[in-house]
Design an enzyme around this catalytic site. Structure first.
Site, PDB file in Angstrom:
ATOM      1  N   MET A 177      12.034  24.641   2.579  1.00  0.00           N
ATOM      2  CA  MET A 177      11.256  23.863   1.617  1.00  0.00           C
ATOM      3  C   MET A 177      12.155  23.065   0.674  1.00  0.00           C
ATOM      4  O   MET A 177      11.885  21.910   0.361  1.00  0.00           O
ATOM      5  CB  MET A 177      10.351  24.790   0.807  1.00  0.00           C
ATOM      6  CG  MET A 177       9.393  24.039  -0.106  1.00  0.00           C
ATOM      7  SD  MET A 177       8.383  25.136  -1.105  1.00  0.00           S
ATOM      8  CE  MET A 177       7.359  25.905   0.135  1.00  0.00           C
ATOM      9  N   LYS A 207       0.844  -1.206   0.000  1.00  0.00           N
ATOM     10  CA  LYS A 207       0.000   0.000   0.000  1.00  0.00           C
ATOM     11  C   LYS A 207       0.874   1.250   0.000  1.00  0.00           C
ATOM     12  O   LYS A 207       2.080   1.170   0.291  1.00  0.00           O
ATOM     13  CB  LYS A 207      -0.909  -0.023   1.230  1.00  0.00           C
ATOM     14  CG  LYS A 207      -0.153  -0.025   2.552  1.00  0.00           C
ATOM     15  CD  LYS A 207      -1.051  -0.431   3.716  1.00  0.00           C
ATOM     16  CE  LYS A 207      -0.288  -0.378   5.041  1.00  0.00           C
ATOM     17  NZ  LYS A 207      -1.051  -0.994   6.146  1.00  0.00           N
ATOM     18  N   TYR A 230      15.837  29.882   8.772  1.00  0.00           N
ATOM     19  CA  TYR A 230      14.616  30.570   9.214  1.00  0.00           C
ATOM     20  C   TYR A 230      14.521  30.579  10.741  1.00  0.00           C
ATOM     21  O   TYR A 230      14.834  29.576  11.396  1.00  0.00           O
ATOM     22  CB  TYR A 230      13.385  29.880   8.658  1.00  0.00           C
ATOM     23  CG  TYR A 230      13.139  30.130   7.188  1.00  0.00           C
ATOM     24  CD1 TYR A 230      12.928  31.432   6.716  1.00  0.00           C
ATOM     25  CD2 TYR A 230      13.119  29.084   6.294  1.00  0.00           C
ATOM     26  CE1 TYR A 230      12.699  31.649   5.368  1.00  0.00           C
ATOM     27  CE2 TYR A 230      12.892  29.301   4.943  1.00  0.00           C
ATOM     28  CZ  TYR A 230      12.674  30.588   4.487  1.00  0.00           C
ATOM     29  OH  TYR A 230      12.440  30.803   3.156  1.00  0.00           O
ATOM     30  N   ARG A 269     -10.291  -0.532  14.787  1.00  0.00           N
ATOM     31  CA  ARG A 269     -10.128   0.282  13.593  1.00  0.00           C
ATOM     32  C   ARG A 269     -11.101  -0.259  12.558  1.00  0.00           C
ATOM     33  O   ARG A 269     -12.227   0.198  12.484  1.00  0.00           O
ATOM     34  CB  ARG A 269      -8.665   0.246  13.120  1.00  0.00           C
ATOM     35  CG  ARG A 269      -8.354   1.275  12.064  1.00  0.00           C
ATOM     36  CD  ARG A 269      -6.886   1.327  11.705  1.00  0.00           C
ATOM     37  NE  ARG A 269      -6.397   0.099  11.079  1.00  0.00           N
ATOM     38  CZ  ARG A 269      -5.163  -0.049  10.595  1.00  0.00           C
ATOM     39  NH1 ARG A 269      -4.284   0.946  10.693  1.00  0.00           N
ATOM     40  NH2 ARG A 269      -4.790  -1.179  10.034  1.00  0.00           N
TER      41      ARG A 269
HETATM   42  C1  LIG Z   1      -0.289  -1.896   6.834  1.00  0.00           C
HETATM   43  C2  LIG Z   1      -0.838  -3.188   7.268  1.00  0.00           C
HETATM   44  C3  LIG Z   1       0.000  -4.324   7.363  1.00  0.00           C
HETATM   45  C4  LIG Z   1       1.500  -4.248   7.237  1.00  0.00           C
HETATM   46  O1  LIG Z   1       2.020  -3.776   8.475  1.00  0.00           O
HETATM   47  P1  LIG Z   1       3.586  -3.587   8.730  1.00  0.00           P
HETATM   48  O2  LIG Z   1       3.667  -3.183  10.151  1.00  0.00           O
HETATM   49  O3  LIG Z   1       4.043  -2.532   7.805  1.00  0.00           O
HETATM   50  O4  LIG Z   1       4.226  -4.906   8.457  1.00  0.00           O
HETATM   51  C5  LIG Z   1      -0.606  -5.552   7.620  1.00  0.00           C
HETATM   52  N1  LIG Z   1      -1.936  -5.640   7.814  1.00  0.00           N
HETATM   53  C6  LIG Z   1      -2.765  -4.562   7.774  1.00  0.00           C
HETATM   54  C7  LIG Z   1      -4.214  -4.729   8.028  1.00  0.00           C
HETATM   55  C8  LIG Z   1      -2.234  -3.302   7.520  1.00  0.00           C
HETATM   56  O5  LIG Z   1      -3.041  -2.229   7.502  1.00  0.00           O
END
Ligand SMILES: *Cc1c(COP(=O)(O)O)cnc(C)c1O
Length: 401
Positions: free
Chosen positions: A343, A72, A291, A170
């Site tokens: 930046m 992802k 800055y 979640r």
């Molecule tokens: C992002 C995610 C993972 C991977 O987690 P890592 O800690 O990066 O290995 C696995 N399962 C779900 C549901 C996730 O959202």
């Protein structure tokens, strides 16, 4: 054009001294993106061989369970197409993304892969999932009702995961819903290819929630006998075999982040970020840099100005923690980053280097070469995951195998 093909200009000012020019590069680039090196301030090198080695290492640890790959957020900033292509060639068959658009991009490089979409189906989205041959990770009853209706009407058997919440609160169906659904899932054509849950604290092995989640998921698995199960993310894998089930879902560890915080990192480092030195200036004791005039030289100082800033995803929050400062590797020596991140630029105190170095056109390593992402992240008040996914779009990117 590859980095190696770039014209080498001899002379002091345009020396090509860095890893970018080939001295420390692991191998030839297999793919490149972004502006040419000469036209940008930062070069990002992603070691695909290290990602594959990390995946292979995890796959060995969990056998006979299967090892998926979580790709992802553009493979945690490392490039979805390149990473998924390499892992697919290495034998990875199952991938997880967050959104359907990521699934479509992944499908192009991994035509036969099993692709799960973690964020589930938006309203009226089922047909688009089938079209992309993506499997939704269903985490609520309204999603399940919609998916079921679509599958029935269209005789779609492309598979889906049911996600259960075991303590993170979640995404996911509840344990009570699991009991009710299990009855239905006993028919062979139910279309559920995976049951899964997700750890909230896997990076803290002593946290009591881990064991509670393992137990809760064990009970859910018993309700869904015969359906593959998946619980562990990267850190979860290292909690032990009770988390491995049929499939593990590492993300972070593939990209070289440490899945065992507090212990040595078992994974290979993947990402190197280098920034070009634009100029070196001498300032007197008592003068300030950047800055807000937030940093004052306590002695006569030489400052290298490097062409990477928060516009490149180098987080502006990066600043000293007590006496410790974020660091860059310049001409083989660790030097502190001082003053606020701009930046497009940042400043490195290079007083400790010999008078002749660095020079304009040299490269400062901001990540990699011993500047570890997990250790650098706290300076910006964050974790390695956010450092990776923030990596900017302005860099020249080079994937190596
Ligand atoms: C992002 C995610 C993972 C991977 O987690 P890592 O800690 O990066 O290995 C696995 N399962 C779900 C549901 C996730 O959202």
């Amino acid at each position: 054009m590859t980095v190696q093909d770039l014209p080498r200009v001899s002379g002091d000012e345009l020396r090509a001294t860095s890893a970018v020019a080939g001295t420390a590069a692991p191998s030839v680039p297999v793919s490149e993106a972004g502006p040419p090196v000469m036209e940008t301030g930062g070069v990002l090198t992603i070691d695909l061989a290290a990602i594959v080695a990390n995946w292979t290492d995890l796959a060995r640890r969990v056998a006979p369970a299967d090892c998926a790959a979580v790709v992802k957020a553009d493979a945690y900033g490392c490039g979805l197409a390149e990473v998924a292509g390499a892992l697919s060639r290495a034998g990875c068959k199952t991938f997880f993304v967050a959104h359907l658009t990521e699934a479509r991009a992944l499908r192009r490089v991994a035509p036969d892969a099993i692709i799960y979409v973690l964020n589930g189906i938006p309203p009226a989205g089922a047909a688009a999932f089938a079209d992309a041959r993506a499997r939704p990770v269903i985490g609520s009853m309204p999603e399940l009702v919609e998916w079921d209706a679509f599958c029935r009407v269209n005789s779609w058997t492309g598979g889906a995961a049911l996600q259960f919440d075991t303590g993170m609160n979640r995404l996911g169906l509840t344990a009570e819903e699991a009991a009710a659904l299990a009855v239905r899932v006993t028919s062979p054509d139910h279309g559920i290819s995976l049951v899964m849950s997700h750890f909230a604290c896997a990076d803290q092995p002593e946290h009591p929630l881990n064991e509670r989640q393992v137990q809760a998921f064990r009970e859910i698995r018993m309700l869904f006998r015969g359906v593959d199960a998946s619980l562990a993310n990267s850190s979860g894998i290292f909690l032990g075999p009770s988390t491995h089930c049929e499939l593990v879902r590492p993300g972070a560890a593939l990209y070289g982040l440490n899945p065992t915080p507090g212990a040595a990192n078992p994974m290979r480092s993947v990402v190197r970020l280098e920034g070009r030195v634009v100029q070196v200036r001498k300032i007197h004791k008592g003068e300030t840099v950047g800055y807000g005039a937030s940093w004052t030289a306590s002695r006569d100082t030489r400052i290298a100005i490097v062409a990477v800033g928060y516009g490149d995803g180098f987080l502006r929050a990066a600043a000293a923690l007590g006496n410790d400062k974020p660091q860059a590797m310049v001409v083989g020596k660790r030097c502190p980053i001082v003053g606020r991140i701009s930046m497009d630029l940042l400043a490195v105190d290079v007083t400790a280097l010999p008078e002749v170095s660095p020079r304009r056109g040299d490269w400062a390593t901001l990540l990699g070469d011993g500047i570890d992402i997990d250790s650098a992240a706290p300076f910006a008040g964050t974790i390695g995951y956010e450092v990776l996914t923030s990596l900017g779009r302005r860099y020249h990117r080079s994937w190596r195998s």
